[in-house]
Design a protein around this motif. Structure first.
Motif, PDB file in Angstrom:
ATOM      1  N   ALA A   1      -0.526  14.277   5.506  1.00 34.05           N
ATOM      2  CA  ALA A   1      -1.784  13.604   5.858  1.00 34.05           C
ATOM      3  C   ALA A   1      -2.701  14.410   6.770  1.00 34.05           C
ATOM      4  O   ALA A   1      -3.353  13.848   7.648  1.00 34.05           O
ATOM      5  CB  ALA A   1      -1.455  12.261   6.502  1.00 34.05           C
TER       6      ALA A   1
ATOM      7  N   GLN B   1       2.823   8.714   7.099  1.00 30.35           N
ATOM      8  CA  GLN B   1       1.461   8.578   6.566  1.00 30.35           C
ATOM      9  C   GLN B   1       1.479   9.192   5.162  1.00 30.35           C
ATOM     10  O   GLN B   1       1.156  10.347   4.956  1.00 30.35           O
ATOM     11  CB  GLN B   1       0.451   9.263   7.483  1.00 30.35           C
TER      12      GLN B   1
ATOM     13  N   TYR C   1      -7.629   6.800  10.025  1.00 31.82           N
ATOM     14  CA  TYR C   1      -7.642   5.339  10.089  1.00 31.82           C
ATOM     15  C   TYR C   1      -8.637   4.945  11.172  1.00 31.82           C
ATOM     16  O   TYR C   1      -8.457   5.308  12.337  1.00 31.82           O
ATOM     17  CB  TYR C   1      -6.245   4.796  10.405  1.00 31.82           C
TER      18      TYR C   1
ATOM     19  N   GLU D   1       2.866   2.166   2.215  1.00 24.89           N
ATOM     20  CA  GLU D   1       3.056   2.606   3.599  1.00 24.89           C
ATOM     21  C   GLU D   1       4.031   1.654   4.311  1.00 24.89           C
ATOM     22  O   GLU D   1       4.490   0.670   3.742  1.00 24.89           O
ATOM     23  CB  GLU D   1       1.711   2.637   4.331  1.00 24.89           C
TER      24      GLU D   1
ATOM     25  N   ALA E   1      -6.293  12.973   7.158  1.00 26.87           N
ATOM     26  CA  ALA E   1      -6.421  11.559   6.811  1.00 26.87           C
ATOM     27  C   ALA E   1      -6.762  10.776   8.071  1.00 26.87           C
ATOM     28  O   ALA E   1      -6.300  11.114   9.168  1.00 26.87           O
ATOM     29  CB  ALA E   1      -5.126  11.036   6.194  1.00 26.87           C
TER      30      ALA E   1
ATOM     31  N   ARG F   1      -2.533   9.026   3.104  1.00 28.75           N
ATOM     32  CA  ARG F   1      -3.141   7.760   3.510  1.00 28.75           C
ATOM     33  C   ARG F   1      -2.436   7.259   4.774  1.00 28.75           C
ATOM     34  O   ARG F   1      -1.221   7.361   4.892  1.00 28.75           O
ATOM     35  CB  ARG F   1      -3.012   6.727   2.392  1.00 28.75           C
ATOM     36  N   CYS F   2      -3.181   6.701   5.704  1.00 29.69           N
ATOM     37  CA  CYS F   2      -2.595   6.176   6.934  1.00 29.69           C
ATOM     38  C   CYS F   2      -2.104   4.744   6.742  1.00 29.69           C
ATOM     39  O   CYS F   2      -2.704   3.958   6.000  1.00 29.69           O
ATOM     40  CB  CYS F   2      -3.616   6.195   8.070  1.00 29.69           C
TER      41      CYS F   2
ATOM     42  N   ASP G   1       0.814  -1.221   0.000  1.00 26.81           N
ATOM     43  CA  ASP G   1       0.000   0.000   0.000  1.00 26.81           C
ATOM     44  C   ASP G   1       0.848   1.271   0.000  1.00 26.81           C
ATOM     45  O   ASP G   1       0.330   2.370   0.166  1.00 26.81           O
ATOM     46  CB  ASP G   1      -0.936   0.007   1.208  1.00 26.81           C
TER      47      ASP G   1
ATOM     48  N   ASP H   1     -11.905   1.495   0.814  1.00 28.97           N
ATOM     49  CA  ASP H   1     -11.379   0.985   2.085  1.00 28.97           C
ATOM     50  C   ASP H   1     -12.157   1.638   3.228  1.00 28.97           C
ATOM     51  O   ASP H   1     -11.978   2.817   3.533  1.00 28.97           O
ATOM     52  CB  ASP H   1      -9.887   1.304   2.204  1.00 28.97           C
TER      53      ASP H   1
ATOM     54  N   ARG I   1     -10.195   3.482   6.067  1.00 30.25           N
ATOM     55  CA  ARG I   1      -9.362   4.655   5.826  1.00 30.25           C
ATOM     56  C   ARG I   1     -10.120   5.759   5.099  1.00 30.25           C
ATOM     57  O   ARG I   1     -10.896   5.497   4.186  1.00 30.25           O
ATOM     58  CB  ARG I   1      -8.128   4.269   4.998  1.00 30.25           C
TER      59      ARG I   1
ATOM     60  N   ARG J   1     -10.618  13.957  -3.568  1.00 37.07           N
ATOM     61  CA  ARG J   1     -11.209  12.623  -3.572  1.00 37.07           C
ATOM     62  C   ARG J   1     -12.052  12.397  -4.840  1.00 37.07           C
ATOM     63  O   ARG J   1     -12.095  11.293  -5.377  1.00 37.07           O
ATOM     64  CB  ARG J   1     -12.048  12.432  -2.305  1.00 37.07           C
TER      65      ARG J   1
ATOM     66  N   ASP K   1      -8.819   8.696   2.939  1.00 33.74           N
ATOM     67  CA  ASP K   1      -7.615   9.220   2.300  1.00 33.74           C
ATOM     68  C   ASP K   1      -7.868  10.630   1.772  1.00 33.74           C
ATOM     69  O   ASP K   1      -8.932  10.903   1.200  1.00 33.74           O
ATOM     70  CB  ASP K   1      -7.199   8.317   1.134  1.00 33.74           C
TER      71      ASP K   1
END
Length: 369
Positions: free
Chosen positions: A163, A134, A168, A113, A166, A138-139, A111, A281, A284, A256, A286
C-alpha cells in the motif's frame, strides 16, 4: 474473439522498462564501490519520507524483517497477543511470532480488509496491538480500528507492504499507528530487482530502535548494544528505487485507470463482485496493487481464462493464514473461509494495454454467458 496472451505479471519488465537507466545506476554505484549504507540509501529514504509526508523511512532487507523490528521496538514479546487479519501473507503473522508475541487471526470484512467487529470480539487481557494489512493497495477502516484501539488501550502497527501511497481520509497507509512497513518485492507497485522493504514511522523512538535492529544492534560509534539482525536495504536497490520513485505517480495513475476499465467492462455482471472503483469511495485513495474479485465458479473461470491465454492468481495459494494448521492456528473464521472460495486476482500492472483489459473483460463475460 481473437486469441491473445495476457500474462498475470511480466517479471522481466521490472528491468526492461528502465533498462538503460538501471545500467547507468549500476555503473555509477559500482564505480563508487557504494554497496552498503551509502548516500543512495539515505537519499531514497529522504525522498520517500517527503513523498509520503511521514517523518522517518528506514530501508531494510524486506518487509517481514521490518514487521519483526516494529514489533520488537514497540515492546511486544512473550505473553502478548497481536490481532491480524487472516487474509494476508504468512509474513504478517511471522513478524509478530518472531518477536515472541502470539499472532491472533481475525475475520476479513466485505472489503477484503480487517473486519473491525471481529477485532472487538477477539480482544483479551493479553491483547496489546492490532495489525491491519492494508491489502491490495487499499486501507482498512482506520477510524473504526483506532476507536477500538483507544477504547482498549491498544496500539496499531500496519502491514502496509502492498500500500505505498494508499490513503484513508488523506493519511497514508503506515502513518496511523506506531509504524508500518512497505515491500519493494519486484511485483509491488514500487519494485526493485530483488528483496527489499522499509519501515515508516512518525515515532522518533521506534525509528531509533529499528535503526539499531537493522544493523546488528550497532550505534554510530559501532558499539553493539543489543542482539539483532543484519537487514539493510541494499544501496544499489535503493538507488534504483529512488529513480523509480520519480515516476511513481504516473504508475499509480495508470493502475487506477486500468481499475476503471475493469469497472466499465465487468460492471453489472451478477456473477462477479468487483472492488470499489477508483472514484467510488471518497474516504480512500486506492493504488490497486492487485485487482481482486469475487467470482462464482471461480476455479472454472480461472481454467477458462488460462485456456484463453489470460493469467490469474489466487492469493496465498488459496489459504488464509489461520488455515495453515501446522503453524498452530485453531480458530474457525467462517466468513473468510467462504470468501476464499471465490477470490481471484486479475492482471493488474503497468505492462497491460487497454486492449488487454478489454480482452480480459470480454473473456470473463463470455464464460458466464
Amino acid at each position: 474473439m481473437a486469441e491473445r496472451k495476457v500474462p498475470f505479471f511480466v517479471y522481466p519488465d521490472v528491468y526492461r522498462d528502465d533498462a538503460e537507466e538501471i545500467q547507468k545506476i549500476v555503473d555509477d554505484v559500482g564505480n563508487r564501490g557504494a554497496f552498503i549504507l551509502q548516500k543512495d540509501l539515505e537519499q531514497f529514504e529522504k525522498n520517500l519520507s517527503d513523498y509520503l509526508g511521514i517523518k522517518h523511512v528506514l530501508g531494510v532487507g524486506n518487509a517481514t524483517d521490518g514487521l519483526y523490528m516494529l514489533c520488537r521496538a514497540s515492546g511486544l514479546g512473550p505473553g502478548d497477543e497481536v490481532l491480524f487479519c487472516t487474509h494476508t501473507m504468512v509474513a504478517t503473522a511471522a513478524g509478530i511470532s518472531f518477536s515472541g508475541a502470539t499472532p491472533v487471526p481475525v475475520e476479513t470484512g466485505w472489503d477484503h480488509e480487517m473486519d473491525p467487529s471481529s477485532v472487538e470480539q477477539a480482544i483479551t487481557s493479553k491483547t496489546k496491538a492490532i495489525m491491519p494489512t492494508q491489502l491490495n493497495g487499499r486501507c482498512a477502516d482506520m477510524d473504526a480500528l483506532q476507536k477500538i484501539a483507544d477504547k482498549h488501550g491498544l496500539f496499531i502497527l500496519e502491514d502496509s507492504a502492498q500500500a505505498l501511497g494508499a490513503k484513508y481520509k488523506g493519511k497514508c497507509a503506515g502513518s496511523f499507528g506506531r509504524g508500518g512497513v512497505i515491500s519493494f518485492y519486484p511485483a509491488k507497485t514500487l519494485g526493485c530487482l530483488g528483496d527489499g522493504g522499509c519501515i515508516i514511522t512518525n515515532d522518533d523512538e521506534v525509528y531509533e530502535q529499528c535503526k539499531l535492529f537493522r544493523d546488528h544492534g550497532r550505534i554510530d560509534t559501532l558499539e553493539v548494544v543489543c542482539w539483532c539482525l543484519n537487514s539493510r536495504l541494499d544501496n544499489l536497490q535503493a538507488a534504483i528505487l529512488d529513480y523509480k520513485l520519480t515516476k511513481y505517480d504516473q504508475a499509480i495513475s495508470r493502475r487506477r485507470e486500468i481499475a476503471g476499465k475493469y469497472q466499465e467492462g465487468l460492471g453489472g455482471l451478477d456473477a462477479v463482485r468487483l472492488p470499489p472503483g477508483p472514484e467510488q469511495d471518497a474516504d480512500r485513495f486506492d493504488i490497486f496493487q492487485n485487482y481482486e474479485i469475487e467470482a462464482e465458479r471461480r476455479d472454472e473461470l480461472k481454467s477458462y481464462l488460462a485456456e484463453n491465454g489470460i493469467g490469474t492468481m489466487i492469493q496465498w495459494g488459496g489459504l488464509p493464514v489461520h488455515a495453515m494448521k501446522k503453524l498452530g492456528f485453531t480458530r474457525s473464521l467462517p466468513f473468510t473461509e467462504q470468501l476464499f472460495e471465490k477470490l481471484l486476482m486479475l492482471p493488474m500492472n503497468t505492462s497491460l494495454t487497454d486492449d488487454d483489459v478489454e480482452y480480459v473483460c470480454a473473456t470473463i463475460r463470455q464464460f458466464y454467458q
